[in-house]
Write a protein that holds these residues in place. Structure first.
Motif, mmCIF file in Angstrom:
data_model
loop_
_atom_site.group_PDB
_atom_site.id
_atom_site.type_symbol
_atom_site.label_atom_id
_atom_site.label_comp_id
_atom_site.label_asym_id
_atom_site.label_seq_id
_atom_site.Cartn_x
_atom_site.Cartn_y
_atom_site.Cartn_z
ATOM 1 N N UNK A 51 -32.906 64.648 33.748
ATOM 2 C CA UNK A 51 -32.170 65.460 34.720
ATOM 3 C C UNK A 51 -32.812 65.540 36.100
ATOM 4 N N UNK A 52 -34.076 65.144 36.208
ATOM 5 C CA UNK A 52 -34.800 65.304 37.464
ATOM 6 C C UNK A 52 -34.412 64.292 38.523
ATOM 7 N N UNK A 53 -34.685 64.602 39.792
ATOM 8 C CA UNK A 53 -34.336 63.684 40.888
ATOM 9 C C UNK A 53 -35.148 62.390 40.859
ATOM 10 N N UNK A 54 -36.291 62.389 40.198
ATOM 11 C CA UNK A 54 -37.114 61.187 40.105
ATOM 12 C C UNK A 54 -36.954 60.470 38.768
ATOM 13 N N UNK A 55 -35.974 60.900 37.975
ATOM 14 C CA UNK A 55 -35.722 60.253 36.686
ATOM 15 C C UNK A 55 -34.731 59.109 36.814
ATOM 16 N N UNK A 56 -34.706 58.473 37.966
ATOM 17 C CA UNK A 56 -33.746 57.396 38.218
ATOM 18 C C UNK A 56 -34.236 56.555 39.392
ATOM 19 N N UNK A 57 -33.602 55.410 39.577
ATOM 20 C CA UNK A 57 -33.934 54.568 40.722
ATOM 21 C C UNK A 57 -35.101 53.637 40.482
ATOM 22 N N UNK A 58 -35.597 53.058 41.573
ATOM 23 C CA UNK A 58 -36.693 52.081 41.497
ATOM 24 C C UNK A 58 -37.874 52.502 42.357
ATOM 25 N N UNK A 59 -38.145 53.797 42.390
ATOM 26 C CA UNK A 59 -39.358 54.270 43.057
ATOM 27 C C UNK A 59 -40.569 53.904 42.198
ATOM 28 N N UNK A 60 -41.727 53.901 42.811
ATOM 29 C CA UNK A 60 -42.955 53.626 42.045
ATOM 30 C C UNK A 60 -43.081 54.620 40.889
ATOM 31 N N UNK A 61 -42.821 55.883 41.164
ATOM 32 C CA UNK A 61 -42.959 56.923 40.142
ATOM 33 C C UNK A 61 -42.067 56.639 38.935
#
Length: 357
Positions: free
Chosen positions: A87-97
């Motif tokens: 559900x978090x904003x960093x639980x998606x995409x292709x960021x390093x994190x």
């Protein structure tokens, strides 16, 4: 089973891969999934393709258990990262994190120390491409990933990634996983020529258009097998096939022949059988054992260019009554990475420049 090099890399993959999108952890019982994996291994399949988002991460877990006890060096495990896994904003995409955290989570679920092929499931417009490529490169240098690839990237995105990797000395993309079948051939115009020049292999998914291309032979199939397709809003593709009477029984031959000459490997999904349960795994196993030899045979069957032109003409003519590809909920046309061709572009999108004899 034949094995092919993935692009210009030294990695060899089975020409037919095992995919578990929409099946493991959702539509197919775990015991049946294990039996299907065992049957695929018996047929010589060594390449297994999944993703962290499939069945909300459960597909990786089921596949990992099914491959438990198999000599790790004898198989290739491929998975992907991009779509939301939390559900978090960093639980998606292709960021390093997200890439690093998702890779570690995938390793735990799959029960392995390394991933053979780690793929960017889509292109991330919000993250600098350099950041994405550095994160993938770090995983390679750490030994957690052996090769990197992409899925459903546009030709200019693939080209940009290759330029950055060459300029900065980062690990290069070795594969692309596009949708590719008789009624969705948009990669032929630009993606395939670019990848051939750059040594990037193709792992084509949905070779039968999620069942649409063999629906004419399965008109009596239970609704459960096609319900998921309706939920995914692919009614237009089914309409094209239903109205193209010229396709007939030739379509299986042509689809497999196209894939066999254009791509490195064809991930075939587990057959979705409503009669397969934890107590009755035979339907899925039987489907795997019957399907793989036939697909292998078709991969090398020769076909005449006039037959392909005949089928193309039928698709183009009947597609004129189909509207644009429906929007996915919450996704606008501007944010999509792939597009259903409009009528003027359809003939170009489906044209094969160098049709083999």
């Amino acid at each position: 089973m034949e094995y092919r090099r993935l692009g210009r890399s030294g990695l060899k993959v089975s020409e037919i891969a095992y995919g578990n999108w929409l099946t493991h952890g959702s539509q197919v019982e775990e015991d049946a999934a294990r039996a299907c994996v065992a049957a695929a291994l018996d047929e010589g399949v060594t390449t297994f393709d999944t993703a962290d988002v499939y069945a909300l991460t459960r597909a990786e877990q089921v596949l990992g258990k099914a491959l438990g006890g198999v000599r790790r060096e004898s198989i290739e495990i491929c998975t992907k990262v991009f779509w939301p896994t939390g559900p978090g904003p960093n639980d998606r995409g292709l960021s390093r994190k997200h890439i690093i955290e998702s890779a570690n989570a995938s390793l735990r679920r799959l029960g392995t120390d390394y991933i053979d092929l780690y793929q960017a499931h889509r292109y991330d417009h919000e993250t600098p491409l350099v950041e994405t490529l550095r994160a993938f490169d770090d995983l390679v240098r750490q030994g957690k990933v052996l090769y990197i690839g992409v899925s459903e990237w546009r030709p200019e995105q693939i080209a940009a990634a290759l330029r950055i990797a060459d300029r900065m000395g980062l690990d290069r993309i070795v594969s692309n996983q596009p949708q590719y079948n008789m009624i969705w051939r948009v990669i032929e115009a630009e993606v395939v020529p670019l990848c051939e020049r750059e040594g990037v292999g193709q792992l084509a998914w949905s070779p039968l258009a999620q069942g649409a291309l063999n629906e004419h032979r399965e008109q009596g199939a239970p609704d459960q097998q096609r319900g998921t397709l309706r939920n995914l809003a692919v009614a237009n593709r089914h309409a094209v096939v239903r109205r193209s009477g010229q396709v007939g029984d030739h379509v299986g031959t042509v689809v497999c022949a196209l894939c066999g000459r254009t791509v490195t490997s064809v991930p075939m999904s587990v057959p979705r059988r409503s009669d397969a349960t934890s107590a009755n795994t035979e339907p899925c196993v039987d489907a795997v054992e019957r399907t793989l030899p036939k697909v292998q045979e078709l991969l090398y069957e020769r076909f005449d260019p006039p037959l392909v032109e005949h089928i193309d003409h039928g698709f183009v003519r009947t597609a004129q009554s189909c509207g644009p590809k429906p929007e996915r909920p919450g996704h606008s046309s501007a944010s999509r990475n792939t597009h259903w061709p409009s009528t003027p572009d359809l003939r170009i999108a489906m044209r094969r420049p160098h049709m083999p004899a």
